[in-house]
Design an enzyme around this catalytic site. Sequence first.
Site, short mmCIF file in Angstrom:
data_model
loop_
_atom_site.label_atom_id
_atom_site.label_comp_id
_atom_site.label_asym_id
_atom_site.label_seq_id
_atom_site.Cartn_x
_atom_site.Cartn_y
_atom_site.Cartn_z
N PRO A 2 0.84 -1.21 0.00
CA PRO A 2 0.00 0.00 0.00
C PRO A 2 0.87 1.26 0.00
CG PRO A 2 -0.43 -1.40 1.93
CD PRO A 2 0.75 -1.97 1.22
N GLU A 3 0.56 2.20 -0.86
CA GLU A 3 1.30 3.46 -0.92
C GLU A 3 0.50 4.55 -0.19
OE1 GLU A 3 3.15 4.27 -4.70
OE2 GLU A 3 3.19 2.15 -5.22
N LYS A 55 3.20 6.77 4.48
CA LYS A 55 2.52 5.48 4.65
C LYS A 55 2.21 5.19 6.12
CE LYS A 55 5.33 3.83 0.80
NZ LYS A 55 6.34 2.84 0.40
#
Length: 257
Positions: A2-3, A55
């Site tokens: 996930p960014e 993040k």
Amino acid sequence: MPEGDTILRAARRIDAALVGKPLVEIEAPHPRHALDRWRARLEGRAVRAVDTHGKHLFIRFEGDLTLHSHLRMTGAWGIYRRGERWRRSPRRAWLVLRTADHEVVQFDGPVLELMTDSRTRFDRRLAALGPDVLADELDERGFLARLRADDRTRGLGDALLDQRTLAGVGNAWKSEGCFLAAVDPWRRLGEVSDEEALAVVREIRPLMRASAEGERHAERWVFERAGRPCRRCGTPIRARGQGDDNRTTYWCPRCQA
Ligand SMILES: [Zn+2]
């Protein structure tokens, strides 16, 4: 992985589910947290705010306590209406926050810690983070100063993944940004101008911010398209591991020559 845009989107949904809504239950089922007494420490406290930096995600409770999370490669947040089926097994849940209407679940979370607000400001790892690519106004000078302090022989694509230079960019957006700015990700920092480095970031910022708002991004230009024809020129897209972590970089050898 996930960014930053995925994390910010999750944060907004968590915010809507938790802020101003009394928590009726807190569970931290993973044995690693058995001794952390989260339930006792958080019981009766309302969630004040949910925010992100790159993040990293922070759920801030009344009384100076904050849950800090980073999903690394494997983790995910789930935000469900009560009774809705979870998308991952409950055995993989590390944290469950329940209100009358919602369940907010962190699955497979390698970084999950309860800390005081002041520690979130002074924690060395967090303090070292570069400007947030998703911020309302990007600190371009801060980004460039950090980029210029980096090893001049490092490839641009690798340098853009360094969260101390710019927080929130991951492998997909890095490759897409270099393509959209027509910059070769293999060029060494010493051979990349400030304008070129900024161009990459300015290309991805609006796309990442739209994605954080829940907009589905258009099809990728290069990411995970190795061997397929470039959408602009037809040249086969190339892919190769880059940097110390050997993260795969995708690029068009013609458009980004
Ligand atoms: Zn091309």
